[in-house]
Design an enzyme around this catalytic site. Sequence first.
Site, PDB file in Angstrom:
ATOM      1  N   LYS A   1       0.850  -1.207   0.000  1.00 38.94           N
ATOM      2  CA  LYS A   1       0.000   0.000   0.000  1.00 38.94           C
ATOM      3  C   LYS A   1       0.877   1.245   0.000  1.00 38.94           C
ATOM      4  O   LYS A   1       0.672   2.174  -0.787  1.00 38.94           O
ATOM      5  CB  LYS A   1      -0.879   0.007   1.234  1.00 38.94           C
ATOM      6  CG  LYS A   1      -1.517   1.344   1.559  1.00 38.94           C
ATOM      7  CD  LYS A   1      -2.445   1.297   2.755  1.00 38.94           C
ATOM      8  CE  LYS A   1      -1.771   1.510   4.050  1.00 38.94           C
ATOM      9  NZ  LYS A   1      -1.549   2.925   4.426  1.00 38.94           N
ATOM     10  N   ASN A   2       1.889   1.234   0.901  1.00 42.63           N
ATOM     11  CA  ASN A   2       2.681   2.455   1.096  1.00 42.63           C
ATOM     12  C   ASN A   2       3.749   2.663   0.041  1.00 42.63           C
ATOM     13  O   ASN A   2       4.533   3.608   0.133  1.00 42.63           O
ATOM     14  CB  ASN A   2       3.269   2.473   2.510  1.00 42.63           C
ATOM     15  CG  ASN A   2       2.170   2.629   3.558  1.00 42.63           C
ATOM     16  OD1 ASN A   2       1.018   2.934   3.220  1.00 42.63           O
ATOM     17  ND2 ASN A   2       2.503   2.374   4.800  1.00 42.63           N
TER      18      ASN A   2
ATOM     19  N   CYS B   1      -4.976  12.425  13.421  1.00 39.35           N
ATOM     20  CA  CYS B   1      -5.772  11.207  13.250  1.00 39.35           C
ATOM     21  C   CYS B   1      -5.637  10.412  14.557  1.00 39.35           C
ATOM     22  O   CYS B   1      -5.070  10.868  15.532  1.00 39.35           O
ATOM     23  CB  CYS B   1      -5.288  10.397  12.047  1.00 39.35           C
ATOM     24  SG  CYS B   1      -3.648   9.740  12.288  1.00 39.35           S
TER      25      CYS B   1
ATOM     26  N   ARG C   1      -0.439  14.939  12.693  1.00 44.39           N
ATOM     27  CA  ARG C   1       0.323  14.517  11.513  1.00 44.39           C
ATOM     28  C   ARG C   1       0.790  15.765  10.746  1.00 44.39           C
ATOM     29  O   ARG C   1       0.356  16.032   9.644  1.00 44.39           O
ATOM     30  CB  ARG C   1      -0.530  13.603  10.641  1.00 44.39           C
ATOM     31  CG  ARG C   1      -1.132  12.399  11.367  1.00 44.39           C
ATOM     32  CD  ARG C   1      -0.110  11.342  11.758  1.00 44.39           C
ATOM     33  NE  ARG C   1       0.486  10.656  10.646  1.00 44.39           N
ATOM     34  CZ  ARG C   1      -0.052   9.613  10.025  1.00 44.39           C
ATOM     35  NH1 ARG C   1      -1.237   9.207  10.389  1.00 44.39           N
ATOM     36  NH2 ARG C   1       0.548   9.022   9.019  1.00 44.39           N
TER      37      ARG C   1
ATOM     38  N   ASP D   1       4.193   0.378  12.451  1.00 45.57           N
ATOM     39  CA  ASP D   1       2.961  -0.191  11.878  1.00 45.57           C
ATOM     40  C   ASP D   1       2.749  -1.646  12.284  1.00 45.57           C
ATOM     41  O   ASP D   1       1.722  -2.228  11.952  1.00 45.57           O
ATOM     42  CB  ASP D   1       2.971  -0.084  10.350  1.00 45.57           C
ATOM     43  CG  ASP D   1       2.910   1.350   9.899  1.00 45.57           C
ATOM     44  OD1 ASP D   1       3.213   1.618   8.727  1.00 45.57           O
ATOM     45  OD2 ASP D   1       2.583   2.220  10.723  1.00 45.57           O
TER      46      ASP D   1
ATOM     47  N   ARG E   1      -8.805  -0.185   4.544  1.00 43.69           N
ATOM     48  CA  ARG E   1      -7.909   0.794   3.928  1.00 43.69           C
ATOM     49  C   ARG E   1      -6.623   0.136   3.450  1.00 43.69           C
ATOM     50  O   ARG E   1      -6.018   0.580   2.480  1.00 43.69           O
ATOM     51  CB  ARG E   1      -7.544   1.902   4.926  1.00 43.69           C
ATOM     52  CG  ARG E   1      -8.678   2.809   5.307  1.00 43.69           C
ATOM     53  CD  ARG E   1      -8.198   3.977   6.136  1.00 43.69           C
ATOM     54  NE  ARG E   1      -7.084   4.661   5.480  1.00 43.69           N
ATOM     55  CZ  ARG E   1      -6.481   5.735   6.001  1.00 43.69           C
ATOM     56  NH1 ARG E   1      -6.871   6.215   7.172  1.00 43.69           N
ATOM     57  NH2 ARG E   1      -5.499   6.330   5.374  1.00 43.69           N
TER      58      ARG E   1
HETATM   59  C1  EPZ Z   1       4.149   6.760   6.552  1.00 41.47           C
HETATM   60  O1  EPZ Z   1       3.405   7.838   7.108  1.00 41.47           O
HETATM   61  C2  EPZ Z   1       3.183   5.598   6.452  1.00 41.47           C
HETATM   62  N1  EPZ Z   1       2.058   5.958   5.594  1.00 41.47           N
HETATM   63  C3  EPZ Z   1       2.658   5.234   7.841  1.00 41.47           C
HETATM   64  O2  EPZ Z   1       1.863   4.055   7.693  1.00 41.47           O
HETATM   65  C4  EPZ Z   1       3.835   4.892   8.755  1.00 41.47           C
HETATM   66  O3  EPZ Z   1       3.342   4.673  10.059  1.00 41.47           O
HETATM   67  C5  EPZ Z   1       4.826   6.056   8.768  1.00 41.47           C
HETATM   68  O4  EPZ Z   1       5.237   6.366   7.411  1.00 41.47           O
HETATM   69  C6  EPZ Z   1       6.074   5.732   9.588  1.00 41.47           C
HETATM   70  O5  EPZ Z   1       6.678   4.582   9.075  1.00 41.47           O
HETATM   71  C7  EPZ Z   1       2.229   5.925   4.247  1.00 41.47           C
HETATM   72  O6  EPZ Z   1       3.292   5.619   3.740  1.00 41.47           O
HETATM   73  C8  EPZ Z   1       1.022   6.276   3.433  1.00 41.47           C
HETATM   74  P1  EPZ Z   1       6.275  10.123   8.730  1.00 41.47           P
HETATM   75  P2  EPZ Z   1       4.033   9.338   7.132  1.00 41.47           P
HETATM   76  O7  EPZ Z   1       6.226  11.362   7.939  1.00 41.47           O
HETATM   77  O8  EPZ Z   1       4.748   9.597   5.873  1.00 41.47           O
HETATM   78  C9  EPZ Z   1       6.060  13.178  12.316  1.00 41.47           C
HETATM   79  C10 EPZ Z   1      -0.029   2.708   7.849  1.00 41.47           C
HETATM   80  O9  EPZ Z   1      -0.479   2.103   8.816  1.00 41.47           O
HETATM   81  N2  EPZ Z   1       6.220  14.206  11.279  1.00 41.47           N
HETATM   82  O10 EPZ Z   1       7.508   9.282   8.734  1.00 41.47           O
HETATM   83  O11 EPZ Z   1       2.957  10.260   7.543  1.00 41.47           O
HETATM   84  C11 EPZ Z   1       4.701  12.509  12.218  1.00 41.47           C
HETATM   85  O12 EPZ Z   1       3.729  13.296  12.902  1.00 41.47           O
HETATM   86  C12 EPZ Z   1       0.449   4.138   7.995  1.00 41.47           C
HETATM   87  O13 EPZ Z   1       0.099   2.216   6.692  1.00 41.47           O
HETATM   88  C13 EPZ Z   1       6.386  15.524  11.666  1.00 41.47           C
HETATM   89  O14 EPZ Z   1       6.388  15.837  12.862  1.00 41.47           O
HETATM   90  O15 EPZ Z   1       5.065   9.156   8.333  1.00 41.47           O
HETATM   91  C14 EPZ Z   1       4.929  11.180  12.888  1.00 41.47           C
HETATM   92  O16 EPZ Z   1       4.845  11.334  14.287  1.00 41.47           O
HETATM   93  C15 EPZ Z   1       0.135   4.684   9.379  1.00 41.47           C
HETATM   94  N3  EPZ Z   1       6.495  16.489  10.714  1.00 41.47           N
HETATM   95  C16 EPZ Z   1       6.364  10.857  12.492  1.00 41.47           C
HETATM   96  O17 EPZ Z   1       6.970  12.102  12.094  1.00 41.47           O
HETATM   97  C17 EPZ Z   1       6.487  16.194   9.373  1.00 41.47           C
HETATM   98  O18 EPZ Z   1       6.610  17.121   8.541  1.00 41.47           O
HETATM   99  C18 EPZ Z   1       6.458   9.887  11.334  1.00 41.47           C
HETATM  100  O19 EPZ Z   1       5.846  10.496  10.227  1.00 41.47           O
HETATM  101  C19 EPZ Z   1       6.320  14.851   8.992  1.00 41.47           C
HETATM  102  C20 EPZ Z   1       6.194  13.869   9.950  1.00 41.47           C
END
Ligand code: EPZ
Length: 432
Positions: free
Chosen positions: A22-23, A117, A122, A306, A398
């Site tokens: 998916k990701n 969420c 996020r 995850d 999803r």
């Molecule tokens: C991706 O989300 C995945 N989603 C998530 O999977 C996964 O949990 C996550 O990476 C971490 O591995 C997709 O790929 C669609 P991040 P993403 O940016 O890109 C903070 C699932 O179950 N952050 O690495 O949103 C953020 O709030 C989903 O398939 C900031 O603070 O993850 C979080 O606490 C859930 N500022 C942490 O970093 C930013 O600008 C990780 O976020 C960006 C992120």
Amino acid sequence: MAGIWIRGGRPLVGSVQVSSAKNAVLKMMAAALMTSGRCAIRRAPAIRDVETMADLIRCLGANVTRDSGGNLVIDGSGVDGVEAPEQLVRRMRASVLVMGPLLARCGRVRVPLPGGCAIGPRPIELHLQGLRQMGARITEERGFVEARADRLRGTEIHLDYPSVGATENLMMAACLAEGTTVIRNPAREPEIVDLQLFLNKMGARVRGAGGDAIYIEGVEELSGAEHEPIPDRIEAGTYMVAAAITWGEIILHPVIPRHVEAVTAKLREAGAIVEEVGPDTLRVRGGERPRPLYVRTQPYPGFPTDMQPQFMALLAVAAGASIISETVYTSRMKHADELRRMGADIVVDGQVAIVRGVRRLTGACVEASDLRAGAALILAGLAADGETVVEGVHHVDRGYEAIEEKLRGLGADVRRVAEDVPAAGGLPLVRA
Ligand code: EPZ
């Protein structure tokens, strides 16, 4: 709210086909916006997030169809939109990944700021900071962010945190920028390496994904490409835990063993047997009560956040006390409340959970708060005595393709139900 009804207590035995990631797929769909050519994503899973992303890029002018072979075909020639509809962005955070591609192709993009969420706020400040460094003029007002740039300029970006989404958005934006961009401290997830492969098939010049810096040399234009994404390592991990928690034996294919190394290590530490039995094929056997663990989630290649909810379900029946520390999200422990309704003994303090294993869980009516929490509750129901209904299965849909069919194929007694259907034995499943 539809649910999944489960009668637990049976070992799961058999083979399961793992869907494409998916990701990875969602980002390739966003990348397809950068070309007027035709892109094909093979074995794209039939899951809600893929449908949502398809709706989103259709709103932006792309044509998206699924051919007879189940491949997603995207024609970007009609892409003229620059505004992502609010209801789609709020439904799926990954929608913000159209920012880089649209800015690169159209010079402008307007998206609603994604809300928080169930697993925490996020924010996207790392995405915006990087785009600003590439010359984008960004304004934020009334919950929307707008970015403009005649042409992005390559530059050196150091991410304060290895954000998956920020890495991907900036990689894609940089493909059509003038000059070379370096992204330091990038996320290293396998889905990012796969995105690099797809972008290069489109004619981009990206290298270094998976390492400590990603180099993108801007080109003038991109063309269409075909690609089969990597198998979904989180779906695979979920079925690996299913074998361990039900004391069963499951063969998974396709799966890339390296992508599930952290999960494999923890399952072996808990006493499960994990063997490579062929190319891209793993066999996982449970067969005894799991041993307690210390699990700490980290960016890849650390233990994946995850998979944290699924391991909480497993450790809820371990022979001892475990500690789970969630370092990626600020509130990804809501599934603990629902597991407690099934008899689990879990104490949560902020981002840390103490899980004292009980011998058996008991079936109950529980509710999924997000995709992986829903998966965890299904795993708990498979192991529990009696009947469980996991409400909010739309969260699970999803990211898990045909989950009840795949579980039934492994011998599970599961079916999809409408809300509040009394248990088969006539005893109403009453929510306290
Ligand atoms: C991706 O989300 C995945 N989603 C998530 O999977 C996964 O949990 C996550 O990476 C971490 O591995 C997709 O790929 C669609 P991040 P993403 O940016 O890109 C903070 C699932 O179950 N952050 O690495 O949103 C953020 O709030 C989903 O398939 C900031 O603070 O993850 C979080 O606490 C859930 N500022 C942490 O970093 C930013 O600008 C990780 O976020 C960006 C992120």
